[in-house]
Enzyme design. Structure first.
Site, PDB file in Angstrom:
ATOM      1  N   HIS A 175       7.662  -7.664  -1.744  1.00  0.00           N
ATOM      2  CA  HIS A 175       7.324  -6.994  -0.716  1.00  0.00           C
ATOM      3  C   HIS A 175       8.256  -7.316   0.326  1.00  0.00           C
ATOM      4  O   HIS A 175       8.444  -6.809   1.542  1.00  0.00           O
ATOM      5  CB  HIS A 175       5.973  -7.282  -0.121  1.00  0.00           C
ATOM      6  CG  HIS A 175       4.780  -6.441  -0.769  1.00  0.00           C
ATOM      7  ND1 HIS A 175       5.034  -5.130  -1.330  1.00  0.00           N
ATOM      8  CD2 HIS A 175       3.720  -6.917  -1.070  1.00  0.00           C
ATOM      9  CE1 HIS A 175       3.985  -4.954  -1.901  1.00  0.00           C
ATOM     10  NE2 HIS A 175       2.989  -5.911  -1.687  1.00  0.00           N
ATOM     11  N   SER A 184      -4.454   3.742   3.858  1.00  0.00           N
ATOM     12  CA  SER A 184      -4.559   2.962   2.637  1.00  0.00           C
ATOM     13  C   SER A 184      -4.776   1.325   2.932  1.00  0.00           C
ATOM     14  O   SER A 184      -5.745   0.702   2.407  1.00  0.00           O
ATOM     15  CB  SER A 184      -3.377   3.214   1.731  1.00  0.00           C
ATOM     16  OG  SER A 184      -3.621   2.497   0.398  1.00  0.00           O
ATOM     17  N   GLY A 188       1.909   2.307  -3.030  1.00  0.00           N
ATOM     18  CA  GLY A 188       2.488   2.943  -4.139  1.00  0.00           C
ATOM     19  C   GLY A 188       2.902   1.702  -5.103  1.00  0.00           C
ATOM     20  O   GLY A 188       3.475   2.348  -6.264  1.00  0.00           O
ATOM     21  N   THR A 189       2.907   0.543  -4.900  1.00  0.00           N
ATOM     22  CA  THR A 189       3.393  -0.553  -5.911  1.00  0.00           C
ATOM     23  C   THR A 189       2.870  -0.424  -6.962  1.00  0.00           C
ATOM     24  O   THR A 189       3.614  -0.574  -8.160  1.00  0.00           O
ATOM     25  CB  THR A 189       3.101  -1.735  -5.228  1.00  0.00           C
ATOM     26  OG1 THR A 189       3.095  -1.627  -3.695  1.00  0.00           O
ATOM     27  CG2 THR A 189       4.017  -3.015  -5.786  1.00  0.00           C
ATOM     28  N   ARG A 217      -8.026   3.908  -4.745  1.00  0.00           N
ATOM     29  CA  ARG A 217      -8.759   4.366  -3.961  1.00  0.00           C
ATOM     30  C   ARG A 217      -8.870   6.021  -4.192  1.00  0.00           C
ATOM     31  O   ARG A 217      -9.783   6.386  -4.715  1.00  0.00           O
ATOM     32  CB  ARG A 217      -8.495   3.976  -2.412  1.00  0.00           C
ATOM     33  CG  ARG A 217      -9.515   4.273  -1.253  1.00  0.00           C
ATOM     34  CD  ARG A 217      -9.051   3.955   0.014  1.00  0.00           C
ATOM     35  NE  ARG A 217      -7.922   4.983   0.344  1.00  0.00           N
ATOM     36  CZ  ARG A 217      -7.858   5.921   1.010  1.00  0.00           C
ATOM     37  NH1 ARG A 217      -8.923   6.449   1.445  1.00  0.00           N
ATOM     38  NH2 ARG A 217      -6.893   6.644   1.245  1.00  0.00           N
ATOM     39  N   TYR A 253       6.938   8.359  -2.282  1.00  0.00           N
ATOM     40  CA  TYR A 253       5.544   8.617  -2.886  1.00  0.00           C
ATOM     41  C   TYR A 253       5.401  10.042  -3.221  1.00  0.00           C
ATOM     42  O   TYR A 253       4.890  10.511  -3.904  1.00  0.00           O
ATOM     43  CB  TYR A 253       4.663   7.826  -2.225  1.00  0.00           C
ATOM     44  CG  TYR A 253       3.246   7.810  -2.688  1.00  0.00           C
ATOM     45  CD1 TYR A 253       2.821   7.046  -3.410  1.00  0.00           C
ATOM     46  CD2 TYR A 253       2.302   8.895  -2.365  1.00  0.00           C
ATOM     47  CE1 TYR A 253       1.387   6.850  -4.059  1.00  0.00           C
ATOM     48  CE2 TYR A 253       1.051   8.766  -2.815  1.00  0.00           C
ATOM     49  CZ  TYR A 253       0.635   7.941  -3.926  1.00  0.00           C
ATOM     50  OH  TYR A 253      -0.803   8.080  -4.131  1.00  0.00           O
ATOM     51  N   GLY A 274      -5.336   7.759  -3.934  1.00  0.00           N
ATOM     52  CA  GLY A 274      -4.118   8.335  -4.526  1.00  0.00           C
ATOM     53  C   GLY A 274      -3.642   9.568  -4.357  1.00  0.00           C
ATOM     54  O   GLY A 274      -2.969  10.324  -5.011  1.00  0.00           O
ATOM     55  N   LYS A 299       0.726  -1.111   0.012  1.00  0.00           N
ATOM     56  CA  LYS A 299       0.258  -0.078   0.021  1.00  0.00           C
ATOM     57  C   LYS A 299       0.813   1.297   0.083  1.00  0.00           C
ATOM     58  O   LYS A 299       0.176   2.416   0.602  1.00  0.00           O
ATOM     59  CB  LYS A 299      -0.903   0.071   1.074  1.00  0.00           C
ATOM     60  CG  LYS A 299      -1.735  -1.108   1.431  1.00  0.00           C
ATOM     61  CD  LYS A 299      -2.255  -2.039   0.203  1.00  0.00           C
ATOM     62  CE  LYS A 299      -3.388  -1.013  -0.656  1.00  0.00           C
ATOM     63  NZ  LYS A 299      -3.639  -1.785  -2.033  1.00  0.00           N
TER      64      LYS A 299
HETATM   65  P1  A3P Z   1      -4.753   5.167  -1.241  1.00  0.00           P
HETATM   66  O1  A3P Z   1      -5.141   4.188  -0.551  1.00  0.00           O
HETATM   67  O2  A3P Z   1      -4.372   6.236  -0.228  1.00  0.00           O
HETATM   68  O3  A3P Z   1      -5.628   5.927  -2.231  1.00  0.00           O
HETATM   69  P2  A3P Z   1      -0.406  -0.207  -3.555  1.00  0.00           P
HETATM   70  O4  A3P Z   1      -0.142   0.012  -5.043  1.00  0.00           O
HETATM   71  O5  A3P Z   1       1.214  -0.602  -2.888  1.00  0.00           O
HETATM   72  O6  A3P Z   1      -1.215  -1.318  -3.227  1.00  0.00           O
HETATM   73  O7  A3P Z   1      -0.659   1.152  -3.101  1.00  0.00           O
HETATM   74  C1  A3P Z   1      -2.003   1.515  -3.144  1.00  0.00           C
HETATM   75  C2  A3P Z   1      -2.003   3.065  -3.096  1.00  0.00           C
HETATM   76  O8  A3P Z   1      -1.547   3.598  -4.197  1.00  0.00           O
HETATM   77  C3  A3P Z   1      -3.488   3.232  -2.787  1.00  0.00           C
HETATM   78  O9  A3P Z   1      -3.481   4.638  -2.111  1.00  0.00           O
HETATM   79  C4  A3P Z   1      -3.814   3.558  -4.283  1.00  0.00           C
HETATM   80  O10 A3P Z   1      -4.885   4.698  -4.489  1.00  0.00           O
HETATM   81  C5  A3P Z   1      -2.403   4.394  -4.781  1.00  0.00           C
HETATM   82  N1  A3P Z   1      -2.214   4.347  -6.064  1.00  0.00           N
HETATM   83  C6  A3P Z   1      -2.722   3.460  -7.123  1.00  0.00           C
HETATM   84  N2  A3P Z   1      -2.399   3.745  -8.340  1.00  0.00           N
HETATM   85  C7  A3P Z   1      -1.640   5.204  -8.438  1.00  0.00           C
HETATM   86  C8  A3P Z   1      -1.010   5.897  -9.170  1.00  0.00           C
HETATM   87  N3  A3P Z   1      -1.044   5.508 -10.566  1.00  0.00           N
HETATM   88  N4  A3P Z   1      -0.489   7.189  -8.774  1.00  0.00           N
HETATM   89  C9  A3P Z   1      -0.661   7.484  -7.496  1.00  0.00           C
HETATM   90  N5  A3P Z   1      -1.349   6.596  -6.492  1.00  0.00           N
HETATM   91  C10 A3P Z   1      -1.586   5.554  -6.697  1.00  0.00           C
END
Ligand code: A3P
Length: 331
Positions: free
Chosen positions: A134, A172, A69-70, A297, A230, A299, A67
């Site tokens: 991870h 997140s 920004g993967t 969600r 991030y 972002g 969570k």
């Molecule tokens: P939020 O829950 O704060 O919105 P991961 O990809 O590691 O599972 O992390 C998920 C988080 O990255 C979520 O944060 C998601 O909305 C955000 N996210 C997904 N795609 C993104 C993008 N292209 N740019 C920025 N944030 C992104």
């Protein structure tokens, strides 16, 4: 064969029984394995990866704690290294979730017991190979950690780490649980989850050790490990897309700069554009067996202010000071 598989699973059952455990988030338990909290299923996969994964000099490993920004990092790295192969009209990112293009070593590539995946086909269609993980730095396979140790800045598998403010990461994860935590496990209250988070009991945590492990490597071997934030990337995506491209050995040419390729990639991988794609609105199964839309969600940076109580803010601030205070990792 089957027997080896059975043996292997008995071996891991024995191992699980010997490990300290805590209540899990998305799974029943988390196990204390190799100095981090790990879900049961991933343990044999991580062991297989450590045994069998042979890093190539051109490999790229994208590492995060969940969570942080993967999905974004996978999209950006894929778009950068494959930009000569795909134009903006037929780009795989328009029809596939980033996790389907860049597989996790522990959830996908090595997910089957004792099975050594044939990575040669992916080598042919995908050069360089991109993988997500991870696991903490110390638990990467030796071939990843050791490659490129010859001080030649142009060779050796590279590692990119994306770090996110723990306040936002907690929020997140908390929201993600709505889709990722099976009802059969019963509810996990926000108070309990917060308490676990503060104690570092989270998949692949303690999160502080995770961040510091990669941070330390990025300082000691900057040509090998790139440490990104991030929040910085949200603020100036273009700058970090260039930095990432340079680090990976795919710098943008003057012509590409003039043509606006950096902006094109930033746009393609942005939260807004990925979120609006059909595959990410209605698709399923890019991670675990959940809807792809739960990966997108908000972002945003700083959404925690809408969710944490003043007590929680004070508590987590203190925990972070204790665990990261002496380091350059201040949030
Ligand atoms: P939020 O829950 O704060 O919105 P991961 O990809 O590691 O599972 O992390 C998920 C988080 O990255 C979520 O944060 C998601 O909305 C955000 N996210 C997904 N795609 C993104 C993008 N292209 N740019 C920025 N944030 C992104």
């Amino acid at each position: 064969g089957e027997e080896a598989e059975e043996e292997q699973s008995n071996e891991s059952k024995q191992l699980l029984l010997s490990l300290p455990k805590e209540r899990g988030w998305r799974t029943n338990h988390l196990y204390w394995f190799q100095n981090f909290w790990c879900p049961a299923k991933e343990i044999p996969a991580i062991i297989s990866c450590q045994r069998y994964f042979q890093a190539q000099d051109s490999d790229i490993i994208l590492a995060t704690i969940p969570k942080s920004g993967t999905t974004w990092l996978k999209a950006l790295a894929f778009a950068i290294v494959n930009r000569k192969r795909f134009g903006p009209k037929n780009h795989p990112l328009l029809t596939s979730n980033p996790h389907d293009l860049v597989p996790f070593l522990e959830y996908k590539v090595y997910a089957n017991y004792n099975h050594v995946p044939d990575l040669s086909s992916s080598t042919r269609s995908c050069d360089p190979r991109l993988f997500g993980t991870h696991v903490p730095y110390a638990s990467l396979s030796d071939s990843v950690k050791k490659s490129g140790n010859n001080n030649n800045n142009d060779s050796g598998c590279r590692v990119v780490y994306l770090c996110r403010n723990p306040f936002d990461t907690f929020i997140s994860v908390w929201h993600f649980l709505k889709s990722a935590r099976p009802a059969s496990l019963g509810p996990l209250s926000m108070e309990e989850a917060f308490d676990m988070y503060c104690r570092g009991v989270i998949g692949f945590g303690p999160q502080w050790d995770h961040m510091l492990g990669y941070w330390k490597e990025s300082i000691e071997r900057p040509h090998k490990v790139l440490f990104l934030m991030y929040e910085d990337m949200k603020e100036d995506t273009g700058f970090y897309v260039r930095k990432l491209a340079e680090f990976l050995g795919y710098p943008f040419s003057l012509e590409e700069e003039r043509e606006g390729v950096v902006e094109e990639i930033s746009r393609l991988c942005s939260f807004q554009s990925l979120k609006e794609l059909e595959v990410n609105k209605t698709g399923k199964g890019a991670v675990f067996n959940i809807e792809n839309k739960s990966l997108f969600r908000k972002g945003e940076v700083g959404d925690w202010v809408n969710h944490l109580t003043p007590f929680m803010v004070e508590k987590l601030t203190k925990v972070m000071q204790q665990n990261l205070g002496g380091s350059a990792l201040a949030f």
